[in-house]
Scaffold this active site. Structure first.
Site, mmCIF file in Angstrom:
data_model
loop_
_atom_site.group_PDB
_atom_site.id
_atom_site.type_symbol
_atom_site.label_atom_id
_atom_site.label_comp_id
_atom_site.label_asym_id
_atom_site.label_seq_id
_atom_site.Cartn_x
_atom_site.Cartn_y
_atom_site.Cartn_z
ATOM 1 C CD GLU A 483 98.666 -71.421 -14.972
ATOM 2 O OE1 GLU A 483 97.273 -72.373 -14.409
ATOM 3 O OE2 GLU A 483 98.271 -70.983 -15.120
ATOM 4 C CG ASP A 556 94.585 -70.319 -13.940
ATOM 5 O OD1 ASP A 556 95.030 -69.666 -14.440
ATOM 6 O OD2 ASP A 556 94.550 -70.849 -12.762
ATOM 7 C CG ASP A 558 93.477 -71.708 -18.639
ATOM 8 O OD1 ASP A 558 93.674 -70.792 -18.711
ATOM 9 O OD2 ASP A 558 94.818 -73.220 -18.206
ATOM 10 C CG ASP A 560 98.641 -71.119 -21.345
ATOM 11 O OD1 ASP A 560 98.025 -69.966 -21.328
ATOM 12 O OD2 ASP A 560 99.052 -71.978 -22.658
#
Length: 701
Positions: A483, A556, A558, A560
């Site tokens: 990412e 990540d 998180d 997203d």
């Protein structure tokens, strides 16, 4: 022609014609095949085929009956004569077929076994402990398919004869199958036996060509191989093959007092020098199965006893020769005894290799069956009561319980052989040969993988943003879908360039659950993924062409990052599903926290949840260690330096990854449609009903 036309009439009259035709089908149209008529109607069911193999099988059935006498200890010599007129004669010095009258049928024992299916002395009576014949079909099937069959029985001080034409008893007025035949039942007394004359049975038959394909004939070489193999298996019996011509008789004798040891030496390929002494494994074992008692009542869990004899040795060559037999019958396709032999051999070899220092390097794959059997010559022979086969031709043993018996004996013997002080040198030579075979196999596989990847690379230009690995081998290589460019920088420094490739993804890919394949391939990121993998998409996806052994989604930790992982998993599930079903898709699990202790020897710990972090901090403080506070939290992969990323996410020895699986296809399809599909209302309803399951304190705000 009228009947043919009536088939095309389209008026109501046609219905009447059809109904009338159906009413003609009644009980008289049913056929009941009696006696040996079933064999002549469907010979392939009883002898396997109607080509030359079927003709050879006729001989096998007759000689196996004589061999059963030898196995039971009643015969010492079996003479097979191939006459110039095409007939086959089998003579043994066994007990002779019983000549007395059978109480139930009123027939003599000779006529009973040669004219009735499923008749004989091998259905659990006292006649045979273990035999090749099981169904009482073989001899009667030969009789049914013969232009003429003559049988001579010597027993109880008398000599009796009987003749048959296609299974029908009678008298021929001269020699050969063309002589005039008069049907007549009953056994004929010929004379009294001479002093010192041995008992036994002689059968001579001429097979009927009308039941076989044109050109089908007995193969003398197959006869020779059958007698030789059986002589190895029954050391106490001498087999003689006489081949008669119009002027001479050639004679060969087969007798092997050392049994299977001699057979292994004979079967070993020419020039294949042994690397160990021939191992002879003998023993007995018990197993249980369902079986009928003397009254025909099925009994469950009946204990059976099996006798096992195996001979094997490894040579310097590469060929594998494993022959399997049950009650002297060759099982061309092996069966449960071969399965037990192979399992026991592999397990014992693995155990011996693990206990021998210096053979396998750390992380080297253990040898597989093909490696263990390279250069192996072996014969597996089991003697069991009432064995089960997959067909009348007995090509494959299906008795389930014999597998464990054979496996246990093989493991026990090989283990003792490997641990014996006097045989350690030759055992190590064998084990080294097996390990070398494993290494060669893996090297060849890597070469094939390299050629496959090379072809894919040359077939199309790779995206410029791909950071490829140097290795051309597929099995070890990994493709990280990363990412963002920031994470790519750290990953580039952290990776092992030999086998780890990186493909950065900018932003979020298209949700393919809402788009067709054409729309999906227009997305630049999806097109790059498909191109780099090199295996196609959808129905044309070929996982054997995939350029990497594993695909790892690195996003990540998180919201997203979770969304990006979900979009990628959806892409693979819809258009590259074999990557998931073959267990080659993974999701990296980057940590959320980095806990560092103070002092001369600081410790570093990574945790993946808030609760895990708090528990670890408490544990360290209880042990008297000081923790650097506040505990830093990673906001993304790009915040990690190369060492941290390598240790937590990319090092195969220390990283945490999750394999994406697809155990329930229907449930997975439903979940993808619910979460990623076009219909908003079901998703909205699910979010509302599931809201109370969310831990609000854990939400990353």
């Amino acid at each position: 022609m009228r009947s043919a036309r009536s088939c095309f009439i389209t008026t109501g009259e046609s219905d009447h014609v059809t109904a009338s035709a159906e009413n003609l089908y009644g009980a008289d149209d049913l056929t009941h095949l009696e006696g040996l008529e079933a064999v002549r109607k469907r010979p392939g069911m009883y002898i396997g085929s109607t080509d030359s193999r079927g003709v050879n099988h006729l001989f096998t059935e007759i000689v196996d009956n004589s061999t059963d006498e030898g196995v039971a200890g009643h015969a010492t010599k079996i003479v097979v004569t191939l006459h110039a007129d095409g007939s086959v004669e089998v003579d043994d010095d066994g007990r002779g077929i019983p000549t007395g009258t059978h109480g139930k049928s009123g027939l003599s024992g000779v006529e009973l076994v040669l004219t009735r299916l499923h008749a004989g002395g091998k259905f659990g009576g006292s006649g045979y402990k273990a035999s090749g014949g099981l169904h009482g079909v073989g001899a009667s099937a030969v009789n049914a398919l013969s232009l003429r069959l003559d049988v001579t029985v010597k027993r109880d001080g008398k000599v009796h004869e009987m003749s048959f034409r296609r299974g029908v008893p009678g008298i021929f007025d001269g020699p050969g199958p063309r002589a005039k035949f008069t049907p007549k039942s009953g056994l004929r007394f010929v004379r009294k036996m001479k002093r010192g004359e041995s008992t036994g049975t002689t059968i001579r038959y001429w097979h009927d060509a009308r039941y076989f394909e044109k050109g089908a004939a007995l193969d003398p070489e197959q006869v020779r191989m059958k007698l030789r193999n059986t002589a190895f298996l029954v050391p106490g019996v001498t087999y003689v093959l006489r081949t008669a011509t119009d002027s001479t008789i050639n004679e060969e004798t087969f007798h092997y007092p050392n049994g299977l040891v001699d057979m292994v030496e004979f079967l070993a390929p020419a020039g294949d020098r042994p690397v160990c002494d021939t191992q002879l494994i003998t023993g007995e074992g018990t197993y249980r199965e369902n079986a009928a008692d003397a009254n025909g009542v099925m009994q469950s869990n009946v204990e059976r006893r099996a006798e096992v004899e195996i001979a094997l040795r490894w040579g310097t060559g590469y060929e594998r020769t494993v022959e399997c037999f049950t009650n002297t019958i060759r099982n061309i396709h092996g069966g449960t005894h071969r399965k037990g032999f192979e399992r026991g051999l592999v397990r014992a070899v693995h155990d011996a290799i693990s206990k021998t220092r210096g053979l396998l390097k750390p992380k080297e794959e253990p040898p597989i069956l093909d490696d263990v059997c390279e250069g192996l010559t072996a014969v597996v022979h089991v003697r069991i009561p009432e064995p089960q086969f997959t067909s009348q031709t007995k090509d494959e043993l299906s008795t389930a319980g014999i597998t464990k018996v054979v496996q246990g004996l093989v493991e026990k013997h090989i283990k003792a052989w490997a641990e014996h002080r006097r045989t350690r040198a030759e055992v190590k030579t064998v084990l080294q040969k097996i390990v070398d075979a494993s290494r060669v196999r893996l090297a060849q596989k890597q070469q094939k993988d390299a050629a496959r990847r090379k072809t894919a690379l040359e077939g199309a230009a790779m995206p410029p943003k791909l950071v490829d690995c140097r290795s051309t081998g597929v099995s070890r290589s990994e493709l990280f879908l990363v990412e963002g460019d920031s994470a790519l920088g750290s990953a580039r420094l952290a990776r092992v360039s030999e086998y780890q490739a990186l493909l950065p993804l900018r932003g979020k890919i298209l949700n393919v659950q809402k788009a067709n394949l054409s729309e999906a391939l227009k997305n630049a990121e999806i097109a790059s993924i498909v191109q780099v993998l090199g295996a196609g998409t959808g129905r044309t996806f070929d996982i054997s062409s995939m350029r990497y052994g594993r695909v790892i989604l690195m996003a990540d930790a998180d919201v997203d990052g979770s969304h990006i992982r979900t979009l990628l998993i959806t892409l693979f599930a819809r258009y590259m599903r074999p990557v998931i079903t073959e267990g080659r898709l993974y999701a990296a699990m980057p940590p959320l926290h980095k806990i560092v202790t103070k002092g001369r020897k600081p410790e570093t710990h990574y945790t993946y949840t808030e609760r895990e972090m708090e528990a670890k901090v408490a544990e360290l403080e209880r042990s008297g260690k000081q923790v650097v506070k506040p505990v830093p939290r990673f906001k993304g992969l790009g915040e990690m330096d190369a060492d941290e990323l390598w240790e937590t996410t990319m090092n195969p020895a220390t990283r945490s990854v999750r394999r994406i699986t697809l155990d329930d296809v229907d449930a997975a399809e439903a979940t993808l449609e619910l979460l990623m599909g076009e219909k908003v209302e079901p998703r909205r309803k699910w979010l509302i009903t599931s809201a109370e399951r969310v831990n609000q304190a854990a939400i990353d705000i």
